[in-house]
Design an enzyme around this catalytic site. Structure first.
Site, PDB file in Angstrom:
ATOM      1  CE  LYS A  96      -2.032  -1.130   3.865  1.00 29.22           C
ATOM      2  NZ  LYS A  96      -1.527  -2.461   4.258  1.00 29.22           N
ATOM      3  NE  ARG A 109      -4.710  -1.526   9.647  1.00 28.01           N
ATOM      4  CZ  ARG A 109      -3.613  -1.066   9.046  1.00 28.01           C
ATOM      5  NH1 ARG A 109      -3.589   0.138   8.554  1.00 28.01           N
ATOM      6  NH2 ARG A 109      -2.549  -1.821   8.933  1.00 28.01           N
ATOM      7  NE  ARG A 113       6.280  -0.762  10.380  1.00 30.21           N
ATOM      8  CZ  ARG A 113       5.280  -0.498   9.573  1.00 30.21           C
ATOM      9  NH1 ARG A 113       5.489   0.233   8.509  1.00 30.21           N
ATOM     10  NH2 ARG A 113       4.079  -0.959   9.814  1.00 30.21           N
ATOM     11  NE  ARG A 158       2.086  -5.260  11.034  1.00 25.58           N
ATOM     12  CZ  ARG A 158       3.268  -5.095  10.433  1.00 25.58           C
ATOM     13  NH1 ARG A 158       4.358  -5.673  10.901  1.00 25.58           N
ATOM     14  NH2 ARG A 158       3.356  -4.362   9.353  1.00 25.58           N
TER      15      ARG A 158
HETATM   16  P1  B4P Z   1       2.875  -2.086   2.844  1.00 25.89           P
HETATM   17  O1  B4P Z   1       1.580  -2.710   2.511  1.00 25.89           O
HETATM   18  O2  B4P Z   1       3.141  -0.709   2.332  1.00 25.89           O
HETATM   19  O3  B4P Z   1       3.018  -2.215   4.401  1.00 25.89           O
HETATM   20  P2  B4P Z   1       2.586  -1.304   5.545  1.00 25.89           P
HETATM   21  O4  B4P Z   1       2.308   0.099   5.133  1.00 25.89           O
HETATM   22  O5  B4P Z   1       3.633  -1.459   6.563  1.00 25.89           O
HETATM   23  O6  B4P Z   1       1.233  -1.952   6.031  1.00 25.89           O
HETATM   24  P3  B4P Z   1       0.759  -2.237   7.470  1.00 25.89           P
HETATM   25  O7  B4P Z   1      -0.686  -2.417   7.176  1.00 25.89           O
HETATM   26  O8  B4P Z   1       1.391  -3.335   8.190  1.00 25.89           O
HETATM   27  O9  B4P Z   1       1.241  -1.011   8.342  1.00 25.89           O
HETATM   28  P4  B4P Z   1       0.601   0.354   8.740  1.00 25.89           P
HETATM   29  O10 B4P Z   1       1.697   1.299   8.826  1.00 25.89           O
HETATM   30  O11 B4P Z   1      -0.574   0.711   7.891  1.00 25.89           O
HETATM   31  O12 B4P Z   1       4.097  -3.059   2.414  1.00 25.89           O
HETATM   32  C1  B4P Z   1       5.368  -2.560   2.177  1.00 25.89           C
HETATM   33  C2  B4P Z   1       6.475  -3.620   2.112  1.00 25.89           C
HETATM   34  O13 B4P Z   1       6.375  -4.517   1.001  1.00 25.89           O
HETATM   35  C3  B4P Z   1       7.740  -2.837   1.889  1.00 25.89           C
HETATM   36  O14 B4P Z   1       8.804  -3.414   2.553  1.00 25.89           O
HETATM   37  C4  B4P Z   1       7.950  -2.882   0.356  1.00 25.89           C
HETATM   38  O15 B4P Z   1       9.277  -2.686  -0.011  1.00 25.89           O
HETATM   39  C5  B4P Z   1       7.446  -4.280   0.037  1.00 25.89           C
HETATM   40  N1  B4P Z   1       6.851  -4.351  -1.317  1.00 25.89           N
HETATM   41  C6  B4P Z   1       5.922  -3.503  -1.817  1.00 25.89           C
HETATM   42  N2  B4P Z   1       5.580  -3.866  -3.082  1.00 25.89           N
HETATM   43  C7  B4P Z   1       6.314  -4.977  -3.385  1.00 25.89           C
HETATM   44  C8  B4P Z   1       6.408  -5.829  -4.526  1.00 25.89           C
HETATM   45  N3  B4P Z   1       5.680  -5.636  -5.631  1.00 25.89           N
HETATM   46  N4  B4P Z   1       7.255  -6.882  -4.490  1.00 25.89           N
HETATM   47  C9  B4P Z   1       8.005  -7.099  -3.366  1.00 25.89           C
HETATM   48  N5  B4P Z   1       7.974  -6.331  -2.250  1.00 25.89           N
HETATM   49  C10 B4P Z   1       7.134  -5.271  -2.252  1.00 25.89           C
HETATM   50  O16 B4P Z   1       0.031   0.016  10.213  1.00 25.89           O
HETATM   51  C11 B4P Z   1       0.896  -0.283  11.304  1.00 25.89           C
HETATM   52  C12 B4P Z   1       0.060  -0.398  12.590  1.00 25.89           C
HETATM   53  O17 B4P Z   1      -0.585   0.879  12.878  1.00 25.89           O
HETATM   54  C13 B4P Z   1      -1.096  -1.386  12.551  1.00 25.89           C
HETATM   55  O18 B4P Z   1      -0.661  -2.703  12.841  1.00 25.89           O
HETATM   56  C14 B4P Z   1      -2.051  -0.808  13.617  1.00 25.89           C
HETATM   57  O19 B4P Z   1      -1.648  -1.131  14.907  1.00 25.89           O
HETATM   58  C15 B4P Z   1      -1.890   0.702  13.435  1.00 25.89           C
HETATM   59  N6  B4P Z   1      -2.878   1.266  12.500  1.00 25.89           N
HETATM   60  C16 B4P Z   1      -2.627   1.806  11.277  1.00 25.89           C
HETATM   61  N7  B4P Z   1      -3.763   2.219  10.686  1.00 25.89           N
HETATM   62  C17 B4P Z   1      -4.778   1.921  11.559  1.00 25.89           C
HETATM   63  C18 B4P Z   1      -6.198   2.073  11.492  1.00 25.89           C
HETATM   64  N8  B4P Z   1      -6.806   2.617  10.424  1.00 25.89           N
HETATM   65  N9  B4P Z   1      -6.927   1.639  12.555  1.00 25.89           N
HETATM   66  C19 B4P Z   1      -6.351   1.097  13.640  1.00 25.89           C
HETATM   67  N10 B4P Z   1      -5.000   0.919  13.751  1.00 25.89           N
HETATM   68  C20 B4P Z   1      -4.218   1.321  12.722  1.00 25.89           C
END
Ligand code: B4P
Length: 191
Positions: A14, A89, A134, A145
């Site tokens: 994302k 979410r 991280r 998660r």
């Molecule tokens: P992403 O999907 O970008 O991962 P993310 O942003 O970390 O998602 P996540 O949902 O875990 O975390 P968030 O910060 O929203 O994936 C990126 C990875 O994949 C990178 O390393 C990239 O290099 C690699 N990649 C991408 N495309 C690729 C491809 N084509 N091939 C290979 N590799 C690739 O949330 C973190 C925490 O915050 C949650 O667990 C929760 O506690 C809280 N939170 C956030 N939003 C919330 C909400 N709306 N409500 C409640 N809690 C929330």
């Protein structure tokens, strides 16, 4: 305005795809994960509460997250649109987003969900954990998660399905290939 919800499990890309979409459409990027990490880094009271929850892989409360979204919408009223990354979410968050956008006479145009199998998600997040340190990118928390996503977040797809706004995109392949699939889907959406 063009308002896109970019949806998918942790590690589905994302954040990666958001960067490319913003470049093309000039949208404001709202990542609730990034907003929460900013609060953690600034060691605010909200950040301290959020860190405890994020470090288990559970979701931060709807109230906190919705409050942050409302502030961002208020601050960026003249923007050409928004990309919501990692939000909503829960069904409650989806309902609140609808209400908040309605206040500005706006709505979500499309919800694009990136589909990636579990073993690939785990591989990507472990790699990022090694590269960036991280704190929630370790095996135990990654697994929680993904479980939380399957339990609490997947129902959000049914919410947008009912409104015929949900488009699934294959999230496997090169970043550019996935991006071109997203652009194709978006081209078919009525703004
Ligand atoms: P992403 O999907 O970008 O991962 P993310 O942003 O970390 O998602 P996540 O949902 O875990 O975390 P968030 O910060 O929203 O994936 C990126 C990875 O994949 C990178 O390393 C990239 O290099 C690699 N990649 C991408 N495309 C690729 C491809 N084509 N091939 C290979 N590799 C690739 O949330 C973190 C925490 O915050 C949650 O667990 C929760 O506690 C809280 N939170 C956030 N939003 C919330 C909400 N709306 N409500 C409640 N809690 C929330």
């Amino acid at each position: 305005m063009l308002n896109i919800v970019l949806f998918g499990p942790p590690g589905s890309g994302k954040g990666t795809q958001s960067e490319k979409i913003i470049e093309k459409y000039g949208l404001i990027h709202i990542s609730t994960g990034d907003l929460l990490r900013e609060q953690v880094a600034a060691q605010t009271e909200l950040g301290k509460q959020a860190k405890e929850i994020m470090d288990t892989g559970e979701l931060v409360s709807d109230k906190i997250v919705i409050g942050m979204i409302r502030v961002k919408l208020e601050e960026n009223q003249d923007s050409p649109g928004f990309i919501f990354d990692g939000f909503p979410r829960t069904i409650e968050q989806a309902r609140e987003l609808r209400k908040a956008l309605t206040d500005y006479d706006e709505r979500v145009g499309v919800m694009i969900s990136l589909e990636v199998p579990r073993e690939e998600l785990v591989k990507r997040l472990l790699k990022r954990g090694e590269e960036t340190g991280r704190s929630d990118d370790n095996l135990e928390i990654i697994n929680n998660r993904i479980d939380v996503y399957n339990r609490q977040t997947i129902p959000v797809t049914y919410y947008y399905d009912k409104m015929h706004k949900h488009a699934a995109v294959d999230g496997i392949g090169s970043v550019d290939k996935i991006y071109s699939r997203i652009v194709e889907v978006n081209g078919k959406v009525k703004k």
